[in-house]
Design a protein around this motif. Structure first.
Motif, PDB file in Angstrom:
ATOM      1  N   VAL A  11       0.754  -1.184  -0.095  1.00  0.00           N
ATOM      2  CA  VAL A  11      -0.001   0.153  -0.067  1.00  0.00           C
ATOM      3  C   VAL A  11       0.899   1.227   0.107  1.00  0.00           C
ATOM      4  O   VAL A  11       0.738   2.137  -0.872  1.00  0.00           O
ATOM      5  CB  VAL A  11      -0.869  -0.115   1.044  1.00  0.00           C
ATOM      6  N   PHE A  12       1.692   1.349   0.888  1.00  0.00           N
ATOM      7  CA  PHE A  12       2.669   2.603   0.980  1.00  0.00           C
ATOM      8  C   PHE A  12       3.550   2.621  -0.386  1.00  0.00           C
ATOM      9  O   PHE A  12       3.794   3.725  -0.651  1.00  0.00           O
ATOM     10  CB  PHE A  12       3.466   2.458   2.321  1.00  0.00           C
ATOM     11  N   HIS A  13       4.023   1.682  -0.970  1.00  0.00           N
ATOM     12  CA  HIS A  13       4.913   1.586  -2.262  1.00  0.00           C
ATOM     13  C   HIS A  13       3.909   2.228  -3.048  1.00  0.00           C
ATOM     14  O   HIS A  13       4.312   2.864  -3.962  1.00  0.00           O
ATOM     15  CB  HIS A  13       5.315   0.225  -2.416  1.00  0.00           C
ATOM     16  N   LEU A  15       1.574   4.231  -3.014  1.00  0.00           N
ATOM     17  CA  LEU A  15       1.020   5.557  -2.710  1.00  0.00           C
ATOM     18  C   LEU A  15       2.192   6.554  -2.966  1.00  0.00           C
ATOM     19  O   LEU A  15       2.164   7.545  -2.961  1.00  0.00           O
ATOM     20  CB  LEU A  15       0.719   5.689  -1.173  1.00  0.00           C
ATOM     21  N   ALA A  16       3.341   5.977  -3.112  1.00  0.00           N
ATOM     22  CA  ALA A  16       4.790   6.694  -3.266  1.00  0.00           C
ATOM     23  C   ALA A  16       4.839   7.082  -4.755  1.00  0.00           C
ATOM     24  O   ALA A  16       6.022   7.441  -5.184  1.00  0.00           O
ATOM     25  CB  ALA A  16       5.919   5.844  -2.849  1.00  0.00           C
ATOM     26  N   ASP A  17       3.762   7.489  -5.242  1.00  0.00           N
ATOM     27  CA  ASP A  17       4.012   8.068  -6.687  1.00  0.00           C
ATOM     28  C   ASP A  17       2.706   9.010  -7.007  1.00  0.00           C
ATOM     29  O   ASP A  17       1.699   8.651  -6.859  1.00  0.00           O
ATOM     30  CB  ASP A  17       3.957   6.805  -7.661  1.00  0.00           C
ATOM     31  N   PRO A  18       2.944  10.229  -7.687  1.00  0.00           N
ATOM     32  CA  PRO A  18       1.964  10.872  -7.592  1.00  0.00           C
ATOM     33  C   PRO A  18       0.908  10.460  -8.725  1.00  0.00           C
ATOM     34  O   PRO A  18      -0.403  11.029  -8.685  1.00  0.00           O
ATOM     35  CB  PRO A  18       2.882  12.285  -8.372  1.00  0.00           C
ATOM     36  N   ARG A  21      -1.305   8.258  -6.877  1.00  0.00           N
ATOM     37  CA  ARG A  21      -2.181   9.185  -5.894  1.00  0.00           C
ATOM     38  C   ARG A  21      -3.363   9.948  -6.483  1.00  0.00           C
ATOM     39  O   ARG A  21      -4.535   9.745  -6.197  1.00  0.00           O
ATOM     40  CB  ARG A  21      -1.295  10.026  -5.129  1.00  0.00           C
TER      41      ARG A  21
ATOM     42  N   LEU B   8       5.569  13.786  -0.153  1.00  0.00           N
ATOM     43  CA  LEU B   8       4.885  12.517  -0.085  1.00  0.00           C
ATOM     44  C   LEU B   8       5.169  11.156  -0.666  1.00  0.00           C
ATOM     45  O   LEU B   8       5.252  10.208  -0.150  1.00  0.00           O
ATOM     46  CB  LEU B   8       3.336  12.908  -0.599  1.00  0.00           C
ATOM     47  N   ASP B   9       5.909  11.464  -1.795  1.00  0.00           N
ATOM     48  CA  ASP B   9       6.628  10.299  -2.320  1.00  0.00           C
ATOM     49  C   ASP B   9       7.553   9.727  -1.585  1.00  0.00           C
ATOM     50  O   ASP B   9       7.715   8.751  -1.266  1.00  0.00           O
ATOM     51  CB  ASP B   9       7.559  10.973  -3.751  1.00  0.00           C
ATOM     52  N   PHE B  12       5.885   8.171   1.645  1.00  0.00           N
ATOM     53  CA  PHE B  12       5.394   6.832   1.551  1.00  0.00           C
ATOM     54  C   PHE B  12       6.216   5.587   0.988  1.00  0.00           C
ATOM     55  O   PHE B  12       6.103   4.555   1.393  1.00  0.00           O
ATOM     56  CB  PHE B  12       4.194   7.110   0.438  1.00  0.00           C
ATOM     57  N   HIS B  13       7.296   6.146   0.319  1.00  0.00           N
ATOM     58  CA  HIS B  13       8.422   5.209   0.035  1.00  0.00           C
ATOM     59  C   HIS B  13       9.199   4.496   1.262  1.00  0.00           C
ATOM     60  O   HIS B  13       9.353   3.612   1.316  1.00  0.00           O
ATOM     61  CB  HIS B  13       9.430   5.907  -0.963  1.00  0.00           C
TER      62      HIS B  13
END
Lengths: 124, 124
Positions: A11-13, A15-18, A21, B8-9, B12-13
């Motif tokens: 999930v966090f991986h 979310l780590a991209d605009p 998101r 945020l990237d 979250f990463h």
């Protein structure tokens, strides 16, 4: 243990991209086709599809193909799990900060008390 | 736009790994040295240091070296930003769900009303 939760990793991986998101934010408004979702991005379809695959693999979205049209919808449960983890950390951190503030206040109060006692002794 | 937020990237990463989440959970209890933080993990020091670098680069922790000892502490602001993004998504999603529920209820009520009117017409 909450920290070794493989689904939180995904999930966090995700979310780590605009782009991912933005797709989630769009799907929060309701289901959409891959074509509709891809429109705001200047990106080749295969690259965009990879983002959708990451989102689907993480359990954040579900997709369904009817004929030639693939529709995506958000699955809010995993987002809720990520939020819960962050809330838990903040709660623990705030409790510790509160304890520290109380400790400093108590120290200050007992020092004040000692000073006042000392003052009384002096004026006797 | 909230979705194209480079910090945020990184946050979250950084959160997408169980070791890094465990380090953050530990630091929520108070500052700790690199040695103390590394103890629970069966990991070579260089690998563990890489995790700390990811956390520091993302702005989730700060480290300070005094003599030979490096101490780490949590920086809660970026965690709060990640939580805020998730809360925003949930709120939008819940508002939409509420609107859908209201729409269905109103549809149902107007159908009921139409049926009752029809019933009255029939019994006249």
């Amino acid at each position: 243990m909450a920290n070794s939760n493989p689904s939180l990793d995904g999930v966090f991986h995700a979310l780590a991209d605009p782009t991912r998101r933005a797709v989630l934010a769009r799907l929060g408004q309701g289901p959409a086709t891959v074509k509709e979702l891809g429109q705001p991005f200047r990106m080749a379809l295969p690259s965009f599809m990879k983002h959708l695959t990451v989102l689907e693999d993480s359990g954040l979205i579900a997709t369904q193909k009817v004929g030639r049209v693939r529709t995506c919808r958000i699955k809010p449960r995993r987002l809720a799990a990520a939020e819960a983890w962050l809330v838990e950390q903040r709660t623990l951190w705030e409790e510790r900060t509160d304890r520290m503030v109380r400790f400093v206040e108590e120290q200050h109060a007992s020092e004040q008390h000692a000073l006042e006692q000392h003052g009384k002794e002096q004026t006797k």
